[in-house]
Design a protein around this motif. Sequence first.
Motif, PDB file in Angstrom:
ATOM      1  N   GLN A  15       0.859  -1.173   0.000  1.00  0.00           N
ATOM      2  CA  GLN A  15       0.000   0.000   0.000  1.00  0.00           C
ATOM      3  C   GLN A  15       0.899   1.229   0.000  1.00  0.00           C
ATOM      4  OE1 GLN A  15      -3.196   0.034   2.884  1.00  0.00           O
ATOM      5  NE2 GLN A  15      -3.510  -2.164   2.668  1.00  0.00           N
ATOM      6  N   PHE A  16       0.608   2.141  -0.903  1.00  0.00           N
ATOM      7  CA  PHE A  16       1.387   3.365  -1.046  1.00  0.00           C
ATOM      8  C   PHE A  16       0.585   4.502  -0.416  1.00  0.00           C
ATOM      9  CE2 PHE A  16       4.701   1.948  -3.967  1.00  0.00           C
ATOM     10  CZ  PHE A  16       4.159   0.748  -4.426  1.00  0.00           C
ATOM     11  N   PHE A  17       1.227   5.214   0.488  1.00  0.00           N
ATOM     12  CA  PHE A  17       0.540   6.249   1.247  1.00  0.00           C
ATOM     13  C   PHE A  17       0.840   7.644   0.707  1.00  0.00           C
ATOM     14  CE2 PHE A  17      -1.436   4.209   4.891  1.00  0.00           C
ATOM     15  CZ  PHE A  17      -0.900   2.932   4.809  1.00  0.00           C
ATOM     16  N   GLY A  18      -0.155   8.496   0.812  1.00  0.00           N
ATOM     17  CA  GLY A  18       0.031   9.902   0.541  1.00  0.00           C
ATOM     18  C   GLY A  18       0.562  10.618   1.773  1.00  0.00           C
TER      19      GLY A  18
END
Lengths: 115, 115
Positions: free
Chosen positions: B104-107
């Motif tokens: 999961q890539f977070f902002g």
Amino acid sequence: AQSVSQHNHHVILSEAASLELGCNYSYGGTVNLFWYVQYPGQHLQLLLKYFSGDPLVKGIKGFEAEFIKSKFSFNLRKPSVQWSDTAEYFCAVTPANQAGTALIFGKGTTLSVSS
Amino acid sequence: EAGVVQSPRYKIIEKKQPVAFWCNPISGHNTLYWYRQNLGQGPELLIRYENEEAVDDSQLPKDRFSAERLKGVDSTLKIQPAELGDSAVYLCASSPDPGGYSEQFFGPGTRLTVL
């Protein structure tokens, strides 16, 4: 319900010291395990992950973690920390067989490394 | 590759006012998550989308929170009316597939302060 426990709230080390951050999870089934890091002023990013296979996984920047199934643990280690490792570290877990399930995070451990 | 984009980065409002957060995930990522991170805690899921469908909103306080992901790309999270306890960082994350095997890539998050 699943949960993640991180034993250390704040760890203070000198450069070159060895690091081990504890993480235990509560879930009866197969899990995927993650360590995320948040450097000051930056967003969460993945350090390493375990899905299956070799329980010793290596991540970026010299970090590694060992999955010990019998202890429900996934501790993070680094043999020699640097000042730039100062950050907040989060352990997270998801059930392995539930597609797309959100990450369950621990409360995080703040690591402060003095030069 | 551009990362997850969120706006605004900071928001200060008075209680009972409405507020909205916007997220644009990484191109091609079908799964989008909204998390809330309270001070001293790890992120906790609010809602998860697969394309335009909300597949897990069990943790979303539906009396005051709403979210949408029209066209299955960017997403908006709204609070109306805001309460003091809503002060937190609201994180958006995206993942390329729902299988639970992807990172999961977070902002960077939106830090909300409710006065």
